[in-house]
Design a protein around this motif. Structure first.
Motif, PDB file in Angstrom:
ATOM      1  N   SER A 119       0.679  -1.062  -0.074  1.00 35.44           N
ATOM      2  CA  SER A 119       0.075  -0.067   0.156  1.00 35.44           C
ATOM      3  C   SER A 119       1.156   1.168  -0.322  1.00 35.44           C
ATOM      4  O   SER A 119       0.230   2.453  -0.209  1.00 35.44           O
ATOM      5  CB  SER A 119      -1.318   0.100   1.044  1.00 35.44           C
ATOM      6  N   ARG A 120       2.314   0.787   0.507  1.00 35.75           N
ATOM      7  CA  ARG A 120       3.064   2.407   0.631  1.00 35.75           C
ATOM      8  C   ARG A 120       3.864   2.511  -1.300  1.00 35.75           C
ATOM      9  O   ARG A 120       3.591   4.190  -1.192  1.00 35.75           O
ATOM     10  CB  ARG A 120       4.091   2.393   1.649  1.00 35.75           C
ATOM     11  N   THR A 121       3.937   1.891  -1.892  1.00 34.07           N
ATOM     12  CA  THR A 121       4.396   1.828  -2.527  1.00 34.07           C
ATOM     13  C   THR A 121       3.194   1.398  -4.358  1.00 34.07           C
ATOM     14  O   THR A 121       3.179   2.300  -5.290  1.00 34.07           O
ATOM     15  CB  THR A 121       5.502   0.832  -3.442  1.00 34.07           C
ATOM     16  N   GLY A 122       2.301   1.207  -3.852  1.00 35.23           N
ATOM     17  CA  GLY A 122       1.374   0.971  -4.965  1.00 35.23           C
ATOM     18  C   GLY A 122       1.618  -0.001  -5.989  1.00 35.23           C
ATOM     19  O   GLY A 122       1.680  -0.788  -7.288  1.00 35.23           O
ATOM     20  N   LEU A 123       2.892  -0.981  -5.738  1.00 36.61           N
ATOM     21  CA  LEU A 123       4.139  -2.246  -6.840  1.00 36.61           C
ATOM     22  C   LEU A 123       3.493  -3.092  -5.592  1.00 36.61           C
ATOM     23  O   LEU A 123       3.350  -3.396  -4.602  1.00 36.61           O
ATOM     24  CB  LEU A 123       5.331  -1.808  -6.601  1.00 36.61           C
ATOM     25  N   PRO A 124       3.403  -4.483  -6.147  1.00 33.36           N
ATOM     26  CA  PRO A 124       3.497  -5.852  -6.202  1.00 33.36           C
ATOM     27  C   PRO A 124       4.342  -5.944  -5.243  1.00 33.36           C
ATOM     28  O   PRO A 124       5.568  -6.122  -5.408  1.00 33.36           O
ATOM     29  CB  PRO A 124       3.627  -6.388  -7.271  1.00 33.36           C
ATOM     30  N   VAL A 125       3.997  -6.858  -4.139  1.00 39.95           N
ATOM     31  CA  VAL A 125       5.786  -7.674  -3.507  1.00 39.95           C
ATOM     32  C   VAL A 125       5.601  -9.221  -4.192  1.00 39.95           C
ATOM     33  O   VAL A 125       4.711 -10.040  -3.999  1.00 39.95           O
ATOM     34  CB  VAL A 125       4.367  -8.063  -2.422  1.00 39.95           C
ATOM     35  N   VAL A 126       7.098  -9.329  -4.281  1.00 37.04           N
ATOM     36  CA  VAL A 126       7.782 -10.479  -4.808  1.00 37.04           C
ATOM     37  C   VAL A 126       8.042 -10.902  -3.321  1.00 37.04           C
ATOM     38  O   VAL A 126       8.515 -10.228  -2.336  1.00 37.04           O
ATOM     39  CB  VAL A 126       8.108 -10.757  -5.634  1.00 37.04           C
ATOM     40  N   GLY A 127       7.609 -12.589  -2.630  1.00 40.73           N
ATOM     41  CA  GLY A 127       8.331 -13.636  -1.629  1.00 40.73           C
ATOM     42  C   GLY A 127       9.872 -14.503  -2.781  1.00 40.73           C
ATOM     43  O   GLY A 127       8.749 -15.478  -3.423  1.00 40.73           O
ATOM     44  N   MET A 128      10.824 -14.371  -1.983  1.00 43.64           N
ATOM     45  CA  MET A 128      11.274 -15.536  -2.178  1.00 43.64           C
ATOM     46  C   MET A 128      11.851 -16.632  -1.192  1.00 43.64           C
ATOM     47  O   MET A 128      12.366 -16.017   0.010  1.00 43.64           O
ATOM     48  CB  MET A 128      12.816 -14.958  -3.023  1.00 43.64           C
TER      49      MET A 128
END
Length: 376
Positions: free
Chosen positions: A3-12
Motif C-alpha cells: 500500500s505504500r508503493t502501489g507495487l506488487p510484493v514478491v516473496g522469494m
C-alpha cells in the motif's frame, strides 16, 4: 500489493546469494523483496528489509510467509512439490509451479521426461548400472537423482564398486565433450520469452569457475539451436521465470541437455553488468508478468569468474578488496555475505571489454586476489 508503493510484493523462498541479487534488482523496480531465510546470517537476510525466518520445507512457515505476497518464487529447487501444490490449492501464486519444478528437482524424472519429449540427452539409465556400463563402455557418470549441486552428487564410476550406496542414482554415458554451454531464457505466464546470448561455462573439479559471454567461436546456427532448445524446454515444461539449460557441446557438433535450473543461475551472473537487463530483473519481470527486458550484451566480451573460499588465515577480505581495486579498477565485485570455506562460492567478479582473452586474464586475476590475497 504494498500500500505504500502501489507495487506488487514478491516473496522469494531461500536467503542465499540468488535472493540477495534479486533483492538488488527489485530495488530499482521500487520493491523490497520479501525473503524467507533459514538464518538471519543468510546472504539475503543481511541486506533485505523484509525478512522472515523459517524453513522452506515447513508448510506453515511458507504459508505465513506468503501472506500479502502477490507471487512467491524460489532461490533454490529444494521446496517440496507437495508443499507447493498444497499452497497453490489454497490460492497462493507460486512460480515456477510444482509441475515444472519437479524436473529441476529430480534428474531421473528430468531425463525421462525430456527424452520422451524428444529433447537430446546423453544415453542414460536408472536401472542396472553394470549392464549399462558394459553397453556404453566404462567409465560412466553416476549422479544422485536429487540434491546434487556444484559438483556434489556427481561421480566418475569405473565399475559398480564406485557407485555410492543407499541413494537413488542414474547412470550416464561419458560424453565425448568439446565444452559446456549454457542457454538462459525467461518466460512469463502469458508465454512471452526472452533469450540471452549462449555462454561457455568452464568447470574445474565439478564447479563452474568461469563464464564467457558470448561463447567464443560458437557457430551461429548452433547458438540459435541452443536458444531455441531452451525456449522449447521452457514452453513445453510450463516454466515461469528464468530457466538455465546447461548443455554439452560434443566433439561431433551436437548439443545435449545436461541439467536444468528454474531460477536465476550462476551461468548468467555476468548479466548484471554485461546485459541490458540482468537475469535477476528478468526473473522478477517474468513472475510478475511484465514484458521481458532487452537481453543484448553491453560490451563485445564479458567474463565472469567465481570467487571460491581459500585456505583460512591471511589478509582480511577488506584488505584484499583494497588490492583488487588498485590492480583491477574495472572489475565489478559481488560478494555474497557468506562465511568463507575452502571451495565454497563466496562471490564473483565480472570484467567487460573488447578482447575476450584480456577480459579472462583480468577476471582471473581479480578472483585470485580475493581468494588468495595480493600477489607481489
Amino acid at each position: 500489493m504494498d500500500s505504500r508503493t502501489g507495487l506488487p510484493v514478491v516473496g522469494m523462498v531461500g536467503g542465499g546469494q540468488l535472493a540477495r541479487m534479486t533483492h538488488q534488482a527489485a530495488i530499482a523496480l521500487g520493491q523490497s523483496l520479501r525473503v524467507l531465510a533459514v538464518s538471519p546470517d543468510d546472504g539475503a537476510a543481511l541486506v533485505a528489509a523484509d525478512v522472515v525466518i523459517g524453513r522452506h520445507d515447513d508448510i506453515d512457515a511458507v504459508r505465513e510467509f506468503a501472506k500479502g505476497c502477490d507471487v512467491v518464487t524460489f532461490d533454490h529447487e529444494h521446496v517440496p512439490g507437495d508443499l507447493i501444490r498444497a499452497l497453490a490449492a489454497e490460492g497462493v501464486t507460486l512460480l515456477p509451479g510444482a509441475d515444472a519444478l519437479r524436473y529441476a528437482q529430480n534428474k531421473r524424472e528430468m531425463r525421462t521426461h525430456l527424452a520422451g519429449l524428444g529433447f537430446p540427452v546423453p544415453r542414460w539409465t536408472a536401472g542396472d548400472l553394470r549392464s549399462f556400463g558394459d553397453e556404453v563402455g566404462w567409465p560412466i557418470i553416476v549422479k544422485t537423482a536429487t540434491g546434487g549441486y556444484d559438483g556434489r552428487g556427481v561421480f566418475v564410476a569405473h565399475s559398480v564398486a564406485d557407485v555410492p550406496p543407499g541413494v537413488e542414482v542414474i547412470g550416464e554415458e561419458l560424453v565425448a565433450l568439446k565444452r559446456e554451454l549454457a542457454a538462459v531464457v525467461a518466460r512469463s505466464p502469458l508465454g512471452q520469452v526472452a533469450a540471452y546470448p549462449v555462454v561457455e561455462t568452464v568447470q574445474k573439479d565439478g564447479i563452474c569457475v568461469e563464464v564467457l559471454a558470448p561463447a567464443p567461436g560458437l557457430d551461429e546456427d548452433l547458438a540459435v539451436q541452443a536458444q531455441r532448445l531452451a525456449i522449447d524446454v521452457a514452453t513445453r515444461l510450463g516454466v515461469v521465470g528464468v530457466l538455465a539449460v546447461e548443455l554439452f557441446e560434443t566433439t561431433d557438433g551436437r548439443l545435449l541437455v545436461n541439467e536444468l535450473a528454474m531460477r536465476p543461475h550462476n551461468s548468467a551472473h555476468w548479466t548484471i553488468e554485461g546485459a541490458r537487463t540482468s537475469q535477476f530483473e528478468q526473473h522478477l519481470r517474468a513472475v510478475l508478468d511484465y514484458p521481458m527486458g532487452d537481453t543484448r550484451l553491453t560490451a563485445p566480451a564479458v567474463v565472469m569468474a567465481n570467487v571460491l573460499g581459500g585456505a583460512p588465515g591471511g589478509m582480511s577480505i577488506d584488505e584484499r578488496l583494497h588490492h583488487l581495486f588498485a590492480e583491477e579498477p574495472g572489475a565489478k565485485v559481488h560478494l555474497y555475505g557468506k562465511q568463507v570455506r575452502p571451495g565454497r562460492k563466496i562471490g564473483h567478479v565480472t570484467v567487460l571489454g573488447d578482447d575476450l582473452e584480456d577480459c579472462r586474464r583480468r577476471a582471473a586475476r581479480a578472483a585470485r586476489i580475493l581468494e588468495e590475497g595480493y600477489e607481489h
